[in-house]
Design an enzyme around this catalytic site. Structure first.
Site, PDB file in Angstrom:
ATOM      1  N   ALA A 132      51.251  -2.087  21.934  1.00 19.36           N
ATOM      2  CA  ALA A 132      51.514  -1.299  20.983  1.00 19.36           C
ATOM      3  C   ALA A 132      52.217   0.070  21.430  1.00 19.36           C
ATOM      4  CB  ALA A 132      50.463  -0.960  20.016  1.00 19.36           C
ATOM      5  N   SER A 133      52.514   0.162  22.680  1.00 14.48           N
ATOM      6  CA  SER A 133      53.173   1.606  23.186  1.00 14.48           C
ATOM      7  C   SER A 133      54.774   1.388  22.868  1.00 14.48           C
ATOM      8  CB  SER A 133      52.978   1.784  24.467  1.00 14.48           C
ATOM      9  OG  SER A 133      53.145   0.354  25.145  1.00 14.48           O
TER      10      SER A 133
ATOM     11  N   TYR B 139      60.170 -17.860  28.983  1.00 12.09           N
ATOM     12  CA  TYR B 139      60.061 -17.356  28.088  1.00 12.09           C
ATOM     13  C   TYR B 139      59.787 -18.224  26.702  1.00 12.09           C
ATOM     14  CZ  TYR B 139      60.603 -13.634  24.165  1.00 12.09           C
ATOM     15  OH  TYR B 139      60.498 -12.932  23.042  1.00 12.09           O
TER      16      TYR B 139
HETATM   17  P1  NAP Z   1      59.183  -4.248  24.444  1.00 15.01           P
HETATM   18  O1  NAP Z   1      59.920  -3.138  23.806  1.00 15.01           O
HETATM   19  O2  NAP Z   1      59.816  -4.360  25.735  1.00 15.01           O
HETATM   20  O3  NAP Z   1      57.585  -3.915  24.685  1.00 15.01           O
HETATM   21  C1  NAP Z   1      56.668  -4.457  25.128  1.00 15.01           C
HETATM   22  C2  NAP Z   1      55.303  -4.129  24.828  1.00 15.01           C
HETATM   23  O4  NAP Z   1      54.475  -5.066  25.504  1.00 15.01           O
HETATM   24  C3  NAP Z   1      55.119  -2.833  25.552  1.00 15.01           C
HETATM   25  O5  NAP Z   1      54.240  -2.131  24.949  1.00 15.01           O
HETATM   26  C4  NAP Z   1      54.376  -3.041  27.025  1.00 15.01           C
HETATM   27  O6  NAP Z   1      53.190  -2.265  27.291  1.00 15.01           O
HETATM   28  C5  NAP Z   1      53.532  -4.376  26.363  1.00 15.01           C
HETATM   29  N1  NAP Z   1      53.161  -5.219  27.702  1.00 15.01           N
HETATM   30  C6  NAP Z   1      53.958  -5.860  28.389  1.00 15.01           C
HETATM   31  N2  NAP Z   1      53.115  -6.431  29.336  1.00 15.01           N
HETATM   32  C7  NAP Z   1      51.820  -6.337  28.745  1.00 15.01           C
HETATM   33  C8  NAP Z   1      50.535  -6.806  29.416  1.00 15.01           C
HETATM   34  N3  NAP Z   1      50.397  -7.487  30.580  1.00 15.01           N
HETATM   35  N4  NAP Z   1      49.441  -6.120  28.995  1.00 15.01           N
HETATM   36  C9  NAP Z   1      49.593  -5.498  27.751  1.00 15.01           C
HETATM   37  N5  NAP Z   1      50.651  -4.961  27.050  1.00 15.01           N
HETATM   38  C10 NAP Z   1      51.828  -5.366  27.794  1.00 15.01           C
HETATM   39  O7  NAP Z   1      59.079  -5.634  23.528  1.00 15.01           O
HETATM   40  P2  NAP Z   1      59.307  -6.132  22.021  1.00 15.01           P
HETATM   41  O8  NAP Z   1      61.028  -6.339  21.945  1.00 15.01           O
HETATM   42  O9  NAP Z   1      58.862  -4.905  20.977  1.00 15.01           O
HETATM   43  O10 NAP Z   1      58.710  -7.294  22.098  1.00 15.01           O
HETATM   44  C11 NAP Z   1      57.234  -7.412  21.510  1.00 15.01           C
HETATM   45  C12 NAP Z   1      56.951  -8.972  21.296  1.00 15.01           C
HETATM   46  O11 NAP Z   1      58.030  -9.399  20.298  1.00 15.01           O
HETATM   47  C13 NAP Z   1      57.155  -9.776  22.455  1.00 15.01           C
HETATM   48  O12 NAP Z   1      55.821 -10.603  22.527  1.00 15.01           O
HETATM   49  C14 NAP Z   1      58.480 -10.270  22.537  1.00 15.01           C
HETATM   50  O13 NAP Z   1      58.405 -11.270  23.143  1.00 15.01           O
HETATM   51  C15 NAP Z   1      58.578 -10.468  20.668  1.00 15.01           C
HETATM   52  N6  NAP Z   1      59.916 -10.812  20.606  1.00 15.01           N
HETATM   53  C16 NAP Z   1      60.887  -9.760  20.452  1.00 15.01           C
HETATM   54  C17 NAP Z   1      61.970  -9.935  20.254  1.00 15.01           C
HETATM   55  C18 NAP Z   1      63.365  -8.827  20.269  1.00 15.01           C
HETATM   56  O14 NAP Z   1      64.194  -9.194  20.026  1.00 15.01           O
HETATM   57  N7  NAP Z   1      62.958  -7.657  20.850  1.00 15.01           N
HETATM   58  C19 NAP Z   1      62.495 -11.182  19.646  1.00 15.01           C
HETATM   59  C20 NAP Z   1      61.459 -12.157  19.322  1.00 15.01           C
HETATM   60  C21 NAP Z   1      60.281 -11.992  19.984  1.00 15.01           C
HETATM   61  P3  NAP Z   1      53.378  -1.424  28.219  1.00 15.01           P
HETATM   62  O15 NAP Z   1      54.790  -0.491  28.349  1.00 15.01           O
HETATM   63  O16 NAP Z   1      52.258  -0.077  28.026  1.00 15.01           O
HETATM   64  O17 NAP Z   1      53.421  -2.055  29.659  1.00 15.01           O
END
Ligand code: NAP
Length: 246
Positions: A12-13, A154
């Site tokens: 959630a960061s 993924y």
């Molecule tokens: P993001 O901006 O890269 O953020 C990822 C988040 O996950 C960060 O808060 C990060 O925390 C945390 N994280 C990563 N590894 C971790 C671990 N081992 N333990 C705890 N926290 C961890 O990604 P996002 O785009 O918001 O994606 C969020 C979710 O939505 C993911 O599951 C992604 O696969 C899914 N999703 C995203 C998209 C898209 O288009 N963006 C599309 C489909 C699905 P830190 O920074 O503190 O490490």
């Protein structure tokens, strides 16, 4: 509304998780903002929630670590007495063509995206069963349904999330615990920032609504699934993808 509920949001960061934390807090939940490496960003989320009159704590935990997740979830239950909402949002990508993908990149993505969700559900579900209520929301992806070249790790993790969601939904249903997944399409976050302009243009051309989504679009769906109003919905995959997958 989720007034007075205890909500854990992993990852959630930043990005989608951040938007979900802000949304649940704005609707009255006390939110535990989980992060792995981005402590300052997590603190910023907590501050923003508090500025808006909400309540939040931050908690560092690498969700891919089974024992650390046990400690994380146990601590939350000890401190707050319950867990009402668990959003398994933490996720990473390590893209590459199948024939060139390292074992490490395959494992890292599966361990974070899929096993991470198992790890938290494994410990939170016991408490939710005791409470006879709970909402679990897992972040899948359209890619888990359609597949995508360059993302076998993924796509496998997100297809796995869908299977995990449905199996857990069946196991936990009789005690009032719902388990659903959200499958976002292309959402504007750090994860998609890296894409080249050409890839972005090509992606937009596949989206009927003609644009990338925003984290807030996914957060609205999560808040609905977390609410009392969604009590009769379980085992579902809600697409938030501008119509990409129909
Ligand atoms: P993001 O901006 O890269 O953020 C990822 C988040 O996950 C960060 O808060 C990060 O925390 C945390 N994280 C990563 N590894 C971790 C671990 N081992 N333990 C705890 N926290 C961890 O990604 P996002 O785009 O918001 O994606 C969020 C979710 O939505 C993911 O599951 C992604 O696969 C899914 N999703 C995203 C998209 C898209 O288009 N963006 C599309 C489909 C699905 P830190 O920074 O503190 O490490």
């Amino acid at each position: 509304m989720v007034t007075g509920k205890i909500a854990v949001v992993t990852g959630a960061s930043r990005g989608i998780g951040r938007a979900i934390a802000l949304k649940l807090a704005s609707e009255g939940a006390k939110v535990i903002v989980n992060y792995n490496g981005s402590k300052d960003r997590a603190l910023e989320v907590k501050q923003k929630i508090e500025e808006n009159g909400g309540s939040a704590e931050i908690y560092q935990c690498d969700v891919s670590d089974f024992e650390k997740c046990e400690a994380f979830i146990t601590d939350i239950i000890r401190q707050w007495g319950r867990i009402d909402i668990l959003v398994n949002n933490a996720g990473i990508t390590r893209d590459g063509l199948l024939m060139k993908m390292s074992e490490e990149d395959f494992n890292k993505v599966l361990d974070t995206n899929l096993k991470g969700a198992f790890n938290t559900i494994r410990f939170a579900s016991r408490q939710m069963l005791k409470q006879r209520s709970g909402r679990i929301i897992n972040m899948a992806s359209v890619v888990g349904v359609t597949g995508n070249a360059g993302q076998v790790n993924y796509a496998a993790s997100k297809a796995g999330i869908i299977g995990l969601t449905k199996a857990a939904a069946r196991e936990l249903a009789l005690r009032g615990v719902t388990v659903n997944a959200i499958a976002p399409g292309f959402i504007e976050t750090d994860m998609t920032k890296e894409l080249t302009e050409k890839v972005k243009e090509n992606s937009v051309s596949q989206i009927p609504l003609g644009k990338f989504g925003k984290p807030e679009h996914v957060a609205a769906a999560a808040a609905f699934l977390a609410s009392e109003e969604a009590e009769y919905i379980t085992g579902q995959v809600l697409h938030v993808d501008g119509g990409m997958v129909m």
